[in-house]
Write a protein that holds these residues in place. Structure first.
Motif, PDB file in Angstrom:
ATOM      1  N   LYS A  79      -8.906 -86.896 -35.283  1.00 46.96           N
ATOM      2  CA  LYS A  79      -9.509 -88.143 -34.803  1.00 46.96           C
ATOM      3  C   LYS A  79     -10.358 -88.814 -35.887  1.00 46.96           C
ATOM      4  CE  LYS A  79     -12.834 -89.570 -31.199  1.00 46.96           C
ATOM      5  NZ  LYS A  79     -13.411 -89.154 -29.907  1.00 46.96           N
ATOM      6  N   ILE A  80     -11.136 -88.027 -36.604  1.00 47.88           N
ATOM      7  CA  ILE A  80     -12.036 -88.592 -37.619  1.00 47.88           C
ATOM      8  C   ILE A  80     -11.294 -88.833 -38.926  1.00 47.88           C
ATOM      9  CG2 ILE A  80     -14.085 -88.133 -39.021  1.00 47.88           C
ATOM     10  CD1 ILE A  80     -15.320 -86.725 -36.634  1.00 47.88           C
ATOM     11  N   GLY A  81     -10.482 -87.881 -39.345  1.00 46.10           N
ATOM     12  CA  GLY A  81      -9.667 -88.060 -40.538  1.00 46.10           C
ATOM     13  C   GLY A  81     -10.446 -88.372 -41.794  1.00 46.10           C
ATOM     14  N   SER A  82     -11.533 -87.645 -42.034  1.00 48.17           N
ATOM     15  CA  SER A  82     -12.376 -87.904 -43.199  1.00 48.17           C
ATOM     16  C   SER A  82     -12.830 -86.598 -43.824  1.00 48.17           C
ATOM     17  CB  SER A  82     -13.602 -88.725 -42.778  1.00 48.17           C
ATOM     18  OG  SER A  82     -14.553 -88.789 -43.829  1.00 48.17           O
ATOM     19  N   SER A  83     -12.979 -86.616 -45.135  1.00 50.37           N
ATOM     20  CA  SER A  83     -13.483 -85.434 -45.846  1.00 50.37           C
ATOM     21  C   SER A  83     -14.960 -85.192 -45.560  1.00 50.37           C
ATOM     22  CB  SER A  83     -13.271 -85.597 -47.350  1.00 50.37           C
ATOM     23  OG  SER A  83     -13.971 -86.737 -47.834  1.00 50.37           O
ATOM     24  N   LYS A  84     -15.621 -86.147 -44.913  1.00 50.79           N
ATOM     25  CA  LYS A  84     -17.033 -85.980 -44.558  1.00 50.79           C
ATOM     26  C   LYS A  84     -17.208 -85.147 -43.289  1.00 50.79           C
ATOM     27  CE  LYS A  84     -18.957 -90.064 -46.827  1.00 50.79           C
ATOM     28  NZ  LYS A  84     -19.890 -89.293 -47.674  1.00 50.79           N
ATOM     29  N   PHE A  85     -16.103 -84.843 -42.614  1.00 52.85           N
ATOM     30  CA  PHE A  85     -16.130 -83.996 -41.418  1.00 52.85           C
ATOM     31  C   PHE A  85     -15.780 -82.558 -41.795  1.00 52.85           C
ATOM     32  CE2 PHE A  85     -13.434 -81.936 -38.174  1.00 52.85           C
ATOM     33  CZ  PHE A  85     -14.375 -81.766 -37.173  1.00 52.85           C
ATOM     34  N   HIS A  86     -16.661 -81.620 -41.437  1.00 49.13           N
ATOM     35  CA  HIS A  86     -16.446 -80.212 -41.762  1.00 49.13           C
ATOM     36  C   HIS A  86     -16.510 -79.373 -40.479  1.00 49.13           C
ATOM     37  CE1 HIS A  86     -16.796 -80.712 -46.172  1.00 49.13           C
ATOM     38  NE2 HIS A  86     -17.585 -81.713 -45.834  1.00 49.13           N
ATOM     39  N   PRO A  87     -15.368 -78.874 -39.999  1.00 51.90           N
ATOM     40  CA  PRO A  87     -15.355 -78.058 -38.792  1.00 51.90           C
ATOM     41  C   PRO A  87     -15.809 -76.625 -39.064  1.00 51.90           C
ATOM     42  CG  PRO A  87     -13.137 -78.260 -39.646  1.00 51.90           C
ATOM     43  CD  PRO A  87     -14.014 -79.104 -40.529  1.00 51.90           C
ATOM     44  N   VAL A  88     -16.559 -76.058 -38.125  1.00 52.29           N
ATOM     45  CA  VAL A  88     -17.046 -74.683 -38.254  1.00 52.29           C
ATOM     46  C   VAL A  88     -16.779 -73.970 -36.926  1.00 52.29           C
ATOM     47  CG1 VAL A  88     -18.999 -73.190 -38.765  1.00 52.29           C
ATOM     48  CG2 VAL A  88     -18.871 -75.460 -39.809  1.00 52.29           C
ATOM     49  N   LEU A  89     -15.846 -73.019 -36.936  1.00 53.87           N
ATOM     50  CA  LEU A  89     -15.482 -72.288 -35.727  1.00 53.87           C
ATOM     51  C   LEU A  89     -16.440 -71.110 -35.543  1.00 53.87           C
ATOM     52  CD1 LEU A  89     -13.388 -72.032 -33.402  1.00 53.87           C
ATOM     53  CD2 LEU A  89     -12.113 -70.473 -34.902  1.00 53.87           C
ATOM     54  N   ILE A  90     -17.459 -71.311 -34.728  1.00 52.79           N
ATOM     55  CA  ILE A  90     -18.472 -70.278 -34.505  1.00 52.79           C
ATOM     56  C   ILE A  90     -19.278 -70.626 -33.257  1.00 52.79           C
ATOM     57  CG2 ILE A  90     -20.249 -71.427 -35.880  1.00 52.79           C
ATOM     58  CD1 ILE A  90     -21.175 -68.724 -36.899  1.00 52.79           C
ATOM     59  N   ASN A  91     -19.831 -69.619 -32.626  1.00 53.97           N
ATOM     60  CA  ASN A  91     -20.788 -69.841 -31.544  1.00 53.97           C
ATOM     61  C   ASN A  91     -22.113 -70.268 -32.173  1.00 53.97           C
ATOM     62  OD1 ASN A  91     -22.833 -69.441 -29.510  1.00 53.97           O
ATOM     63  ND2 ASN A  91     -21.382 -68.154 -28.392  1.00 53.97           N
ATOM     64  N   ALA A  92     -22.673 -71.367 -31.694  1.00 57.23           N
ATOM     65  CA  ALA A  92     -23.917 -71.882 -32.283  1.00 57.23           C
ATOM     66  C   ALA A  92     -25.033 -70.856 -32.247  1.00 57.23           C
ATOM     67  CB  ALA A  92     -24.347 -73.154 -31.564  1.00 57.23           C
ATOM     68  N   GLN A  93     -24.999 -69.915 -31.309  1.00 56.52           N
ATOM     69  CA  GLN A  93     -26.033 -68.889 -31.221  1.00 56.52           C
ATOM     70  C   GLN A  93     -25.939 -67.902 -32.385  1.00 56.52           C
ATOM     71  OE1 GLN A  93     -26.918 -68.725 -26.437  1.00 56.52           O
ATOM     72  NE2 GLN A  93     -25.287 -67.442 -27.209  1.00 56.52           N
ATOM     73  N   ASN A  94     -24.831 -67.941 -33.105  1.00 53.04           N
ATOM     74  CA  ASN A  94     -24.646 -67.037 -34.244  1.00 53.04           C
ATOM     75  C   ASN A  94     -24.753 -67.743 -35.592  1.00 53.04           C
ATOM     76  OD1 ASN A  94     -24.115 -64.900 -32.455  1.00 53.04           O
ATOM     77  ND2 ASN A  94     -21.943 -65.449 -32.344  1.00 53.04           N
ATOM     78  N   MET A  95     -25.152 -69.014 -35.602  1.00 53.51           N
ATOM     79  CA  MET A  95     -25.237 -69.738 -36.876  1.00 53.51           C
ATOM     80  C   MET A  95     -26.345 -69.130 -37.740  1.00 53.51           C
ATOM     81  SD  MET A  95     -26.990 -73.330 -35.726  1.00 53.51           S
ATOM     82  CE  MET A  95     -28.426 -73.370 -34.638  1.00 53.51           C
ATOM     83  N   ASP A  96     -26.124 -69.198 -39.051  1.00 55.66           N
ATOM     84  CA  ASP A  96     -27.058 -68.557 -39.975  1.00 55.66           C
ATOM     85  C   ASP A  96     -27.259 -69.435 -41.205  1.00 55.66           C
ATOM     86  OD1 ASP A  96     -28.748 -66.635 -41.013  1.00 55.66           O
ATOM     87  OD2 ASP A  96     -27.127 -65.498 -41.950  1.00 55.66           O
ATOM     88  N   TYR A  97     -27.735 -70.653 -40.972  1.00 55.38           N
ATOM     89  CA  TYR A  97     -28.012 -71.581 -42.063  1.00 55.38           C
ATOM     90  C   TYR A  97     -29.483 -71.480 -42.453  1.00 55.38           C
ATOM     91  CZ  TYR A  97     -23.579 -73.738 -40.678  1.00 55.38           C
ATOM     92  OH  TYR A  97     -22.267 -73.970 -40.374  1.00 55.38           O
ATOM     93  N   ASN A  98     -29.759 -71.799 -43.702  1.00 51.03           N
ATOM     94  CA  ASN A  98     -31.133 -71.712 -44.201  1.00 51.03           C
ATOM     95  C   ASN A  98     -31.486 -72.999 -44.963  1.00 51.03           C
ATOM     96  OD1 ASN A  98     -33.673 -70.696 -44.846  1.00 51.03           O
ATOM     97  ND2 ASN A  98     -32.924 -69.722 -46.714  1.00 51.03           N
ATOM     98  N   GLU A  99     -32.209 -73.887 -44.304  1.00 52.99           N
ATOM     99  CA  GLU A  99     -32.703 -75.137 -44.897  1.00 52.99           C
ATOM    100  C   GLU A  99     -31.585 -75.919 -45.599  1.00 52.99           C
ATOM    101  OE1 GLU A  99     -36.092 -74.268 -47.339  1.00 52.99           O
ATOM    102  OE2 GLU A  99     -37.358 -73.820 -45.611  1.00 52.99           O
TER     103      GLU A  99
END
Length: 218
Positions: free
Chosen positions: A77-97
């Motif tokens: 639908k978006i068709g853009s390189s600015k869209f990055h899909p991440v297949l994960i449960n949000a409760q398991n995300m592990d990003y740091n700043e």
């Protein structure tokens, strides 16, 4: 029970959902809040209307979802390189700043532990980053369902062009059952405060059936 977008199909659900004033109001209120942010995280992208709007604004958007079909649909639908899909449960995300902004559009009620979400978002945000949350005021869910149902039926009758197969699917599957949720602005607000977010704004929208909260990591 399958999500309604899997019962109807993503394309049909998107047509109908996007016809509601609720979807338009929610998309714009989130996009306006994140207007000055560049790298954004989406918690539970669904059919991706908010993510699409942000990408159109030039934002880099990472979309988390546990449904691969949803992510594949939004990618097409978006068709853009600015869209990055991440297949994960949000409760398991592990990003740091890593992000300037994070948003959760009508999904907080569906997480098992919203404090885990709040803490994960806090870690994921850079200093000064914004967390935008929209959701349902639980006691007004029946009214929300009546309003969106009425708008959807009117759109199907007057504006939308549906194929014979789509009309047949609607007839067989029927309308979605009434949503029930423990969501509320107070519940979300308390979780954000426990995580040391600074609350910048709290307001109602869509006939006072839904809430918008804007919080900042100091």
């Amino acid at each position: 029970m399958k999500p309604i977008y899997e019962v109807w199909g993503f394309e049909l659900f998107d047509k109908i959902w996007s016809s509601t004033n609720f979807d338009r109001e929610q998309t714009e209120i989130i996009a306006n809040a994140l207007n000055r942010k560049d790298k954004i995280l989406d918690l539970g992208t669904g059919i991706g209307n908010v993510a699409k709007r942000l990408v159109e604004m030039g934002k880099l958007v990472y979309c988390i979802d546990i449904n691969r079909k949803s992510l594949d649909y939004v990618r097409r639908k978006i068709g853009s390189s600015k869209f990055h899909p991440v297949l994960i449960n949000a409760q398991n995300m592990d990003y740091n700043e890593e992000f300037d902004g994070v948003f959760c559009a009508s999904n907080m009620a569906y997480f098992d532990d919203i404090d885990i979400i709040s803490r994960g978002v806090y870690r994921a945000l850079r200093q000064g980053g914004l967390f935008v949350v929209t959701g349902f005021e639980g006691e007004h869910m029946q009214r929300w369902g009546e309003l969106t149902g009425e708008e959807s039926r009117k759109a199907i009758k007057e504006r939308l062009t549906l194929s014979d197969d789509e009309l047949k699917l609607l007839k067989v599957a029927g309308e979605p059952s009434q949503l029930t949720t423990i969501d509320s602005s107070q519940r979300t607000l308390e979780s954000l405060l426990r995580t040391n977010f600074n609350i910048l704004r709290r307001q109602s929208f869509y006939h006072n059936t839904c809430y918008f909260i804007l919080a900042r990591k100091e």
